[in-house]
Design a protein around this motif. Sequence first.
Motif, PDB file in Angstrom:
ATOM      1  N   UNK A  14       0.816  -1.220   0.000  1.00 19.10           N
ATOM      2  CA  UNK A  14       0.000   0.000   0.000  1.00 19.10           C
ATOM      3  C   UNK A  14       0.846   1.265   0.000  1.00 19.10           C
ATOM      4  N   UNK A  15       2.094   1.169   0.438  1.00 18.43           N
ATOM      5  CA  UNK A  15       2.962   2.338   0.480  1.00 18.43           C
ATOM      6  C   UNK A  15       3.764   2.546  -0.798  1.00 18.43           C
ATOM      7  N   UNK A  48      -5.794  -1.014  -1.288  1.00 18.69           N
ATOM      8  CA  UNK A  48      -4.686  -1.155  -2.227  1.00 18.69           C
ATOM      9  C   UNK A  48      -4.998  -0.456  -3.545  1.00 18.69           C
ATOM     10  N   UNK A  49      -6.215  -0.606  -4.003  1.00 19.40           N
ATOM     11  CA  UNK A  49      -6.601   0.026  -5.269  1.00 19.40           C
ATOM     12  C   UNK A  49      -6.522   1.551  -5.187  1.00 19.40           C
ATOM     13  N   UNK A  50      -6.869   2.097  -4.023  1.00 16.32           N
ATOM     14  CA  UNK A  50      -6.891   3.548  -3.864  1.00 16.32           C
ATOM     15  C   UNK A  50      -5.529   4.136  -3.499  1.00 16.32           C
ATOM     16  N   UNK A  51      -4.644   3.326  -2.932  1.00 11.89           N
ATOM     17  CA  UNK A  51      -3.384   3.876  -2.419  1.00 11.89           C
ATOM     18  C   UNK A  51      -2.247   3.826  -3.434  1.00 11.89           C
ATOM     19  N   UNK A  52      -2.329   2.947  -4.409  1.00 14.42           N
ATOM     20  CA  UNK A  52      -1.253   2.807  -5.395  1.00 14.42           C
ATOM     21  C   UNK A  52      -1.665   3.509  -6.694  1.00 14.42           C
ATOM     22  N   UNK A  59      -3.336  -6.177 -12.337  1.00 12.66           N
ATOM     23  CA  UNK A  59      -4.144  -5.749 -11.203  1.00 12.66           C
ATOM     24  C   UNK A  59      -5.605  -5.595 -11.601  1.00 12.66           C
ATOM     25  N   UNK A  60      -5.853  -5.027 -12.769  1.00 13.33           N
ATOM     26  CA  UNK A  60      -7.238  -4.819 -13.196  1.00 13.33           C
ATOM     27  C   UNK A  60      -8.006  -6.136 -13.237  1.00 13.33           C
ATOM     28  N   UNK A  61      -7.406  -7.157 -13.839  1.00  9.35           N
ATOM     29  CA  UNK A  61      -8.064  -8.462 -13.918  1.00  9.35           C
ATOM     30  C   UNK A  61      -8.266  -9.059 -12.532  1.00  9.35           C
ATOM     31  N   UNK A  62      -7.241  -8.947 -11.697  1.00 12.88           N
ATOM     32  CA  UNK A  62      -7.337  -9.481 -10.331  1.00 12.88           C
ATOM     33  C   UNK A  62      -8.444  -8.780  -9.549  1.00 12.88           C
ATOM     34  N   UNK A  63      -8.496  -7.465  -9.627  1.00 17.57           N
ATOM     35  CA  UNK A  63      -9.506  -6.684  -8.905  1.00 17.57           C
ATOM     36  C   UNK A  63     -10.913  -7.050  -9.369  1.00 17.57           C
ATOM     37  N   UNK A  64     -11.123  -7.086 -10.677  1.00 19.93           N
ATOM     38  CA  UNK A  64     -12.454  -7.364 -11.229  1.00 19.93           C
ATOM     39  C   UNK A  64     -12.908  -8.767 -10.872  1.00 19.93           C
ATOM     40  N   UNK A  65     -12.055  -9.748 -11.120  1.00 18.76           N
ATOM     41  CA  UNK A  65     -12.433 -11.139 -10.868  1.00 18.76           C
ATOM     42  C   UNK A  65     -12.645 -11.402  -9.383  1.00 18.76           C
ATOM     43  N   UNK A  66     -11.773 -10.853  -8.540  1.00 18.61           N
ATOM     44  CA  UNK A  66     -11.858 -11.128  -7.105  1.00 18.61           C
ATOM     45  C   UNK A  66     -13.096 -10.493  -6.484  1.00 18.61           C
ATOM     46  N   UNK A 238     -10.927   4.250   3.270  1.00 16.92           N
ATOM     47  CA  UNK A 238      -9.838   3.929   2.371  1.00 16.92           C
ATOM     48  C   UNK A 238     -10.039   4.535   1.018  1.00 16.92           C
ATOM     49  N   UNK A 239     -11.211   5.165   0.792  1.00 19.60           N
ATOM     50  CA  UNK A 239     -11.458   5.769  -0.535  1.00 19.60           C
ATOM     51  C   UNK A 239     -10.605   7.018  -0.719  1.00 19.60           C
TER      52      UNK A 239
END
Length: 239
Positions: A14-15, A48-52, A59-66, A238-239
């Motif tokens: 996240x950092x 993680x999506x908002x901090x990086x 990442x896009x595929x991982x985020x959508x599928x998960x 976290x937004x």
Amino acid sequence: MSEFRLSFPANVIAGKNRLSAEDILLLRKYSFPLGIRTTDDVVTLLALNNSCPDKCEEWNSFFIESLTAFIVEHCYPQGSLDDINVEWMKCVLSTGGTIETPLELAVLLHVIDVVPHVPPSLRVFALDQLRIALAENAGALSTERFPSDGITAYDLAYLDRVLRSAFDGGVLRLTERERDALLAIEAAASKASSHVRWRDLLASAGRDIASSPRPTTEDLSNRWLKVPDHVFLDAEQVA
């Protein structure tokens, strides 16, 4: 105040400025060995999506599928959706009903693609993104479509995807609120510059308006989403 804290390796990732494919492997192994299964997992994913600011394509595929798997397979009723699931999705994916990023819009569309039954409220949520793009020039869809004050071919492809499961023998079987959402799009769009097939779609929707039972207050009080209230606060933090 929420006591939620990111654990290793999510707290380190996240950092970072860039989220890499190697980071995703670490997350799969240590943070989400069983996938996204809990509300804390969802909050970690959103954080993680908002901090990086810079993310690899994986990442896009991982985020959508998960996130889709969590919504469809691990929230009650498993394997389906109801209006309470949809309200939760609105809280997680939108701000005041407007989906701001293409990635969050992709989650909504993927859920519509894979869920066996698409609740009318979910279609209305998706349809409203086009109305917002036309009327307010806002939201993720406004950044992806060709700039126009009318319904474009891109918009029609979007509508076809949203309404795909509602077609029956060339007729759109819609509830009244879904038809109202289409009429709101019609009111926001320029008729002169809209694609000719838009009129055909409206005509198809006007032939038949299916009725569907709406949940009563008693029905809603007797079911639960398996997502506690604190997740909404966590998602906001976290937004």
